[in-house]
Design a protein around this motif. Structure first.
Motif, short mmCIF file in Angstrom:
data_model
loop_
_atom_site.label_atom_id
_atom_site.label_comp_id
_atom_site.label_asym_id
_atom_site.label_seq_id
_atom_site.Cartn_x
_atom_site.Cartn_y
_atom_site.Cartn_z
N VAL A 1 -5.98 61.88 45.21
CA VAL A 1 -6.76 61.79 43.97
C VAL A 1 -6.03 62.47 42.82
O VAL A 1 -5.99 61.95 41.70
N ILE A 2 -5.41 63.61 43.09
CA ILE A 2 -4.66 64.32 42.05
C ILE A 2 -3.48 63.48 41.58
O ILE A 2 -3.22 63.35 40.38
N ASN A 3 -2.74 62.89 42.53
CA ASN A 3 -1.62 62.02 42.16
C ASN A 3 -2.09 60.82 41.36
O ASN A 3 -1.39 60.37 40.43
N LEU A 4 -3.27 60.29 41.72
CA LEU A 4 -3.83 59.16 40.98
C LEU A 4 -4.11 59.55 39.53
O LEU A 4 -3.76 58.82 38.60
N VAL B 1 -4.72 73.63 40.50
CA VAL B 1 -4.51 73.80 39.06
C VAL B 1 -3.03 73.91 38.74
O VAL B 1 -2.53 73.32 37.77
N GLU B 2 -2.28 74.65 39.56
CA GLU B 2 -0.85 74.82 39.32
C GLU B 2 -0.11 73.49 39.43
O GLU B 2 0.91 73.27 38.78
N ARG B 3 -0.64 72.60 40.23
CA ARG B 3 0.00 71.30 40.43
C ARG B 3 -0.24 70.35 39.25
O ARG B 3 0.67 69.64 38.82
N ALA C 1 -1.92 70.99 35.97
CA ALA C 1 -2.18 71.42 34.59
C ALA C 1 -0.92 71.58 33.76
O ALA C 1 0.14 71.97 34.27
N HIS C 2 -1.04 71.29 32.47
CA HIS C 2 -0.02 71.66 31.49
C HIS C 2 -0.33 73.05 30.92
O HIS C 2 0.57 73.86 30.74
N ARG C 3 -1.61 73.27 30.63
CA ARG C 3 -2.05 74.58 30.18
C ARG C 3 -3.24 75.01 31.02
O ARG C 3 -3.98 74.18 31.57
N VAL C 4 -3.44 76.34 31.11
CA VAL C 4 -4.49 76.89 31.97
C VAL C 4 -5.33 77.87 31.17
O VAL C 4 -4.80 78.70 30.42
N ALA C 5 -6.66 77.77 31.33
CA ALA C 5 -7.58 78.73 30.73
C ALA C 5 -8.37 79.38 31.86
O ALA C 5 -9.00 78.70 32.67
N VAL C 6 -8.31 80.70 31.94
CA VAL C 6 -9.00 81.46 32.99
C VAL C 6 -10.33 81.95 32.45
O VAL C 6 -10.39 82.60 31.39
N MET C 7 -11.41 81.64 33.19
CA MET C 7 -12.76 82.01 32.74
C MET C 7 -13.34 83.13 33.59
O MET C 7 -13.14 83.18 34.80
#
Length: 308
Positions: free
Chosen positions: A193-196, A218-220, A222-228
């Protein structure tokens, strides 16, 4: 390049009421002063523990939850408080894939009808072209065209999620919000699903707001990451900066809790800090303290921490 969507100082709170007259005895600060942008063709990941407000942000953007204050602009135009006609145009361009694909599909409706109905309602293409378009969408998500006559119960969880992705693609959205879209799937199906999603983004230029508590996923993607944490974004930046140089104490704890598969890479002297997360419920008259963001680099920002 201008942002596709701009979220500024978003606040979403829920009143807790009791008694015959609905007396407000508390307020849940689900989302508190959240700001971020998403650019065309970009994936922004919201990562954090369950209950930190990730899904509430998604529902607030989609206008499924009523916001208390703030601004949500799409292509430079405000979406909060607009007419139902303009809101319908916005919601056609911003689509959402939910965590549970089975609950997202009507069990009495064939897969073909589930994919076709949004296109019919929004008058995307002529009705006589709908069947061919449904077949194309199914094949695009690695499904067979004859699956359109089957019902959701005949498919696995991963196949149902791909059907849900095909349904939102029928509206040609500019932004897809994936709310824990792979959380209920096993690891192998997660990867598919992620590859799709990544292939669709590369091919169609779609932006993604990817919501997850799985740091590895997420590391795979994302271009940017926001930590909540507790309804606030405590750290935001490009993927490399966040994962290689986490600055906020909560980000460090979150990444430190991720299990390392290779025993040779594990730190034998590491201690897992498991602080209990405070409640987001406050008194009705509570006024939260808004701490400023500190700039670490051009693309990396960290919220100032309360001194202990």
């Amino acid at each position: 390049m201008k942002p596709l969507i701009e979220v500024k100082n978003l606040v979403t709170r829920f009143d807790l009421k009791a008694g015959l007259f609905g007396r407000v005895y508390g307020r849940v600060h689900a989302v508190e002063n959240v700001s971020f942008d998403i650019y065309p063709g970009e994936t922004l990941a919201l990562v954090g523990e369950s209950g930190c407000g990730k899904s509430t942000i998604a529902r607030s953007i989609m206008h499924l939850d009523k916001t208390s204050s703030g601004s949500i602009k799409f292509n430079g135009k405000e979406t909060l408080g607009v007419s139902s006609r303009n809101l319908r145009t916005f919601q056609r361009n911003v689509q959402m894939v939910f965590q549970d694909p089975f609950s997202s599909l009507n069990p009495r409706m064939t897969v073909g009808k589930a994919i076709a109905d949004p296109m019919i309602v929004n008058k995307i293409i002529p009705k006589d072209a709908i069947p061919q378009r449904v077949q194309e969408l199914l094949e695009r998500v690695d499904m067979e065209k004859d699956h359109m006559n089957r019902y959701p119960h005949a498919f696995s969880g991963g196949q149902r999620q791909r059907i849900c992705i095909a349904r939102v693609l029928g509206l040609d959205p500019k932004l897809i919000i994936a709310d824990e879209a792979v959380a209920s799937l096993d690891v192998t199906i997660q990867a598919k699903v992620i590859n799709l999603l990544m292939d669709l983004q590369a091919e169609l230029g779609i932006s993604l707001l990817f919501i997850s508590h799985d740091v590895a996923v997420v590391e795979r993607i994302a271009h940017r990451v926001a930590v909540m944490y507790l309804g606030e974004i405590v750290e935001i930046g490009d993927r490399q900066s966040i994962f290689r140089n986490p600055r906020h104490s909560y980000t460090k704890k979150l990444f430190g809790s991720v299990p390392v598969p290779d025993p040779r890479l594990r730190k034998k002297d590491s201690m897992l800090i498991a602080d209990e997360i405070p409640s987001a419920m406050r008194a009705p008259n509570f006024i939260p303290i808004q701490l400023p963001m500190q700039q670490v680099s051009d693309t990396h920002f960290v919220r100032e921490e309360t001194p202990v």
